[in-house]
Scaffold this active site. Structure first.
Site, PDB file in Angstrom:
ATOM      1  N   ALA A 148       6.605  -8.716  -1.119  1.00 36.90           N
ATOM      2  CA  ALA A 148       7.411  -8.324   0.047  1.00 36.90           C
ATOM      3  C   ALA A 148       8.597  -9.262   0.210  1.00 36.90           C
ATOM      4  CB  ALA A 148       6.553  -8.333   1.312  1.00 36.90           C
ATOM      5  N   TYR A 168       3.548  -5.334  11.884  1.00 36.96           N
ATOM      6  CA  TYR A 168       3.716  -4.675  13.192  1.00 36.96           C
ATOM      7  C   TYR A 168       2.372  -4.358  13.846  1.00 36.96           C
ATOM      8  CZ  TYR A 168       2.777  -0.264  10.770  1.00 36.96           C
ATOM      9  OH  TYR A 168       2.188   0.728  10.030  1.00 36.96           O
ATOM     10  N   LYS A 191      -0.062  -1.189  -5.076  1.00 29.03           N
ATOM     11  CA  LYS A 191       1.391  -1.245  -5.286  1.00 29.03           C
ATOM     12  C   LYS A 191       1.786  -1.755  -6.677  1.00 29.03           C
ATOM     13  CE  LYS A 191       3.193  -1.632  -0.584  1.00 29.03           C
ATOM     14  NZ  LYS A 191       4.103  -2.405   0.285  1.00 29.03           N
TER      15      LYS A 191
END
Length: 268
Positions: free
Chosen positions: A128, A211, A64
């Protein structure tokens, strides 16, 4: 149109399943594949993407930040987050975006309608966290509080927030309406505890951007205490929908995407 997700490893990614479900629902013949590019081969990224004739791609761990020098333009949100997760290829130019922050906030808004008046604590100060904080700061009225183990992490932040240690966060937990864990603690195979929930108010919404597992240890602990919990599934779906919008200027079918991911998770 052709799209892909790039990472290393990438075989576990649910992005292809999610995006293909969206294409099918909308009657599109677009394609989406997973491309494993090891760190040592990343310098070949332009060549690899050119051969694939992609119109855009998602990029995930560990690339990223690594992708940024290869881009012709980087969107403000991606600059703020210090990371890119979506690339649009248009007229030969590579444009980088970060849809993680807006993806998380859109999902959170759907379960917490009075978000603009919430007192929010974010655990962790990485990319994040930063992306989510910048998005929340656009409309949330109370000043955001971000807690991290080391204060040095905040040196790259230029956002007006309360910066506190994790130890202080534990003391003041009862003051927050929403607590968001953005650290890797609780990811599959990581049972590290980021914070003691002893002072958590019963009315606080406890959230985690992970998740997989569906309920991280911090969410399980909060649920045992009677709190409402909210995992990172919606963030994953909404960030994907935002990527699709960037690539195609079309709205995604959120329900088809979420259903496909849930079916895949239940099958594992």
């Amino acid at each position: 149109m052709k799209f892909a997700v790039i990472g290393n490893p990438i075989s576990h990614s649910l992005s292809p399943v999610m995006h293909r479900a969206n294409f099918n629902s909308l009657g599109l013949d677009d394609t989406y594949e997973a491309l494993n590019i090891p760190i040592e081969d990343f310098h070949l990224i332009k060549e690899i993407i050119s051969k694939k004739e992609l119109d855009g791609f998602n990029i995930t761990i560990p690339h990223k930040e690594r992708i940024i020098p290869y881009l012709d333009h980087v969107d403000e949100q991606a600059i703020n987050a210090g990371a890119v997760n979506t690339v649009l290829i248009k007229d030969g130019k590579w444009i980088g975006y970060n849809t993680d922050g807006i993806g998380y906030v859109k999902g959170l808004h759907s379960v917490y309608p009075d978000l603009e008046n919430a007192y929010i604590l974010i655990l962790g100060a990485g990319g994040a966290s930063k992306g989510i904080a910048y998005e929340l700061a656009k409309f949330v009225k109370p000043k955001l509080t971000v807690a991290n183990r080391t204060m040095a992490r905040f040196e790259s932040w230029n956002l007006n927030i309360n910066q506190i240690s994790l130890a202080d966060a534990e003391k003041y937990l009862a003051e927050f309406d929403i607590v968001i864990n953005t650290t890797p603690a609780g990811m599959a195979g990581n049972n590290e505890s980021i914070i003691n929930l002893k002072h958590l108010s019963p009315n606080t919404l406890m959230s985690d951007i992970v998740y997989i597992p569906y309920k991280t240890p911090i969410l399980e602990e909060a649920e045992r205490k009677g709190n409402h919990i909210y995992n990172g599934l919606d963030m994953f779906v909404y960030q994907g929908a935002e990527s699709f919008k960037i690539w195609t200027n079309k709205d995604a079918d959120i329900n088809s995407m979420k259903t496909a991911v849930l079916q895949q998770l239940k099958g594992e």
